[in-house]
Write a protein that holds these residues in place. Structure first.
Motif, PDB file in Angstrom:
ATOM      1  N   LEU A   1       6.183  -4.173   6.730  1.00  0.00           N
ATOM      2  CA  LEU A   1       7.489  -4.330   6.088  1.00  0.00           C
ATOM      3  C   LEU A   1       7.846  -2.997   5.449  1.00  0.00           C
ATOM      4  O   LEU A   1       7.129  -2.517   4.566  1.00  0.00           O
ATOM      5  N   TRP A   2       8.935  -2.395   5.924  1.00  0.00           N
ATOM      6  CA  TRP A   2       9.333  -1.077   5.448  1.00  0.00           C
ATOM      7  C   TRP A   2      10.803  -1.058   5.067  1.00  0.00           C
ATOM      8  O   TRP A   2      11.594  -1.845   5.563  1.00  0.00           O
TER       9      TRP A   2
ATOM     10  N   ALA B   1      -8.994   5.168   9.182  1.00  0.00           N
ATOM     11  CA  ALA B   1      -9.816   4.009   9.543  1.00  0.00           C
ATOM     12  C   ALA B   1      -9.614   2.878   8.538  1.00  0.00           C
ATOM     13  O   ALA B   1      -9.516   1.704   8.922  1.00  0.00           O
ATOM     14  N   PHE B   2      -9.522   3.202   7.249  1.00  0.00           N
ATOM     15  CA  PHE B   2      -9.277   2.186   6.227  1.00  0.00           C
ATOM     16  C   PHE B   2      -7.941   1.496   6.470  1.00  0.00           C
ATOM     17  O   PHE B   2      -7.853   0.265   6.463  1.00  0.00           O
ATOM     18  N   PHE B   3      -6.873   2.280   6.677  1.00  0.00           N
ATOM     19  CA  PHE B   3      -5.556   1.682   6.878  1.00  0.00           C
ATOM     20  C   PHE B   3      -5.463   0.944   8.212  1.00  0.00           C
ATOM     21  O   PHE B   3      -4.702  -0.014   8.338  1.00  0.00           O
ATOM     22  N   THR B   4      -6.233   1.355   9.198  1.00  0.00           N
ATOM     23  CA  THR B   4      -6.273   0.611  10.466  1.00  0.00           C
ATOM     24  C   THR B   4      -6.900  -0.765  10.239  1.00  0.00           C
ATOM     25  O   THR B   4      -6.392  -1.774  10.720  1.00  0.00           O
ATOM     26  N   ARG B   5      -8.001  -0.816   9.477  1.00  0.00           N
ATOM     27  CA  ARG B   5      -8.616  -2.114   9.152  1.00  0.00           C
ATOM     28  C   ARG B   5      -7.648  -2.990   8.353  1.00  0.00           C
ATOM     29  O   ARG B   5      -7.526  -4.187   8.612  1.00  0.00           O
ATOM     30  N   LEU B   6      -6.961  -2.399   7.392  1.00  0.00           N
ATOM     31  CA  LEU B   6      -5.976  -3.141   6.600  1.00  0.00           C
ATOM     32  C   LEU B   6      -4.867  -3.685   7.500  1.00  0.00           C
ATOM     33  O   LEU B   6      -4.471  -4.848   7.376  1.00  0.00           O
TER      34      LEU B   6
ATOM     35  N   SER C   1       0.848  -1.192   0.000  1.00  0.00           N
ATOM     36  CA  SER C   1       0.000   0.000   0.000  1.00  0.00           C
ATOM     37  C   SER C   1       0.880   1.237   0.000  1.00  0.00           C
ATOM     38  O   SER C   1       1.998   1.223   0.520  1.00  0.00           O
ATOM     39  N   ILE C   2       0.358   2.276  -0.612  1.00  0.00           N
ATOM     40  CA  ILE C   2       1.058   3.555  -0.645  1.00  0.00           C
ATOM     41  C   ILE C   2       0.003   4.665  -0.644  1.00  0.00           C
ATOM     42  O   ILE C   2      -1.053   4.530  -1.257  1.00  0.00           O
ATOM     43  N   ASN C   3       0.289   5.728   0.076  1.00  0.00           N
ATOM     44  CA  ASN C   3      -0.582   6.896   0.060  1.00  0.00           C
ATOM     45  C   ASN C   3      -0.167   7.761  -1.123  1.00  0.00           C
ATOM     46  O   ASN C   3       0.980   8.195  -1.207  1.00  0.00           O
ATOM     47  N   LEU C   4      -1.092   8.029  -2.017  1.00  0.00           N
ATOM     48  CA  LEU C   4      -0.783   8.776  -3.231  1.00  0.00           C
ATOM     49  C   LEU C   4      -1.990   9.636  -3.587  1.00  0.00           C
ATOM     50  O   LEU C   4      -3.113   9.146  -3.653  1.00  0.00           O
ATOM     51  N   THR C   5      -1.755  10.924  -3.822  1.00  0.00           N
ATOM     52  CA  THR C   5      -2.842  11.804  -4.238  1.00  0.00           C
ATOM     53  C   THR C   5      -3.021  11.703  -5.751  1.00  0.00           C
ATOM     54  O   THR C   5      -2.164  11.172  -6.456  1.00  0.00           O
ATOM     55  N   LEU C   6      -4.122  12.222  -6.260  1.00  0.00           N
ATOM     56  CA  LEU C   6      -4.396  12.159  -7.697  1.00  0.00           C
ATOM     57  C   LEU C   6      -3.340  12.877  -8.532  1.00  0.00           C
ATOM     58  O   LEU C   6      -3.120  12.540  -9.688  1.00  0.00           O
ATOM     59  N   ASP C   7      -2.669  13.850  -7.929  1.00  0.00           N
ATOM     60  CA  ASP C   7      -1.620  14.559  -8.673  1.00  0.00           C
ATOM     61  C   ASP C   7      -0.244  13.923  -8.500  1.00  0.00           C
ATOM     62  O   ASP C   7       0.768  14.472  -8.912  1.00  0.00           O
ATOM     63  N   GLY C   8      -0.190  12.748  -7.864  1.00  0.00           N
ATOM     64  CA  GLY C   8       1.059  12.005  -7.751  1.00  0.00           C
ATOM     65  C   GLY C   8       1.895  12.324  -6.529  1.00  0.00           C
ATOM     66  O   GLY C   8       3.033  11.884  -6.424  1.00  0.00           O
ATOM     67  N   CYS C   9       1.356  13.049  -5.576  1.00  0.00           N
ATOM     68  CA  CYS C   9       2.102  13.421  -4.380  1.00  0.00           C
ATOM     69  C   CYS C   9       2.099  12.277  -3.362  1.00  0.00           C
ATOM     70  O   CYS C   9       1.054  11.707  -3.051  1.00  0.00           O
ATOM     71  N   VAL C  10       3.282  11.940  -2.851  1.00  0.00           N
ATOM     72  CA  VAL C  10       3.379  10.923  -1.807  1.00  0.00           C
ATOM     73  C   VAL C  10       4.020  11.490  -0.538  1.00  0.00           C
ATOM     74  O   VAL C  10       4.383  10.752   0.351  1.00  0.00           O
TER      75      VAL C  10
END
Length: 112
Positions: A42-43, A29-34, A7-16
């Motif tokens: 793993l990082w 809440a979504f990432f907590t469930r995941l 998983s990666i956090n990414l905005t529609l304009d490609g910002c991470v």
């Protein structure tokens, strides 16, 4: 064999950059469930170092945070965290473990 979920956090304009945009309660809440559905994190070293500076302070209450964000932080404290690094070998954050130079073998062992 265990499943490896990416998983990666990414905005529609490609910002991470997490400093450019803060996830809202629904996203946390979504990432907590995941995270609840999976056994470990793993990082790479850079991600670990970014996370270790902030999330323990949220979990301990040193930083004021909304309930969804604090829940994520508290659960992250308990979650095993595996860090791939060839330049750092000690990872003091709770439940953190170093993965050495043979990343393929280390990840395979975790999955098995």
């Amino acid at each position: 064999m265990g499943l490896l979920t990416f998983s990666i956090n990414l905005t529609l304009d490609g910002c991470v950059d997490h400093q450019e945009g803060i996830a809202d309660d629904e996203t946390h809440a979504f990432f907590t469930r995941l995270m609840d559905e999976n056994g470990a994190m793993l990082w790479g070293r850079v991600t670990y170092e970014m996370m270790e500076r902030y999330w323990p302070t949220v979990a301990s209450g040193e930083v004021d945070a909304p309930a969804a964000i604090r829940e994520w932080a508290v659960k992250l404290e308990d979650k095993p965290k595996y860090v791939a690094s060839t330049t750092r070998t000690t990872f003091p954050w709770t439940n953190s473990h170093h993965l050495g130079s043979d990343l393929h073998a280390a990840v395979q062992a975790l999955k098995d």
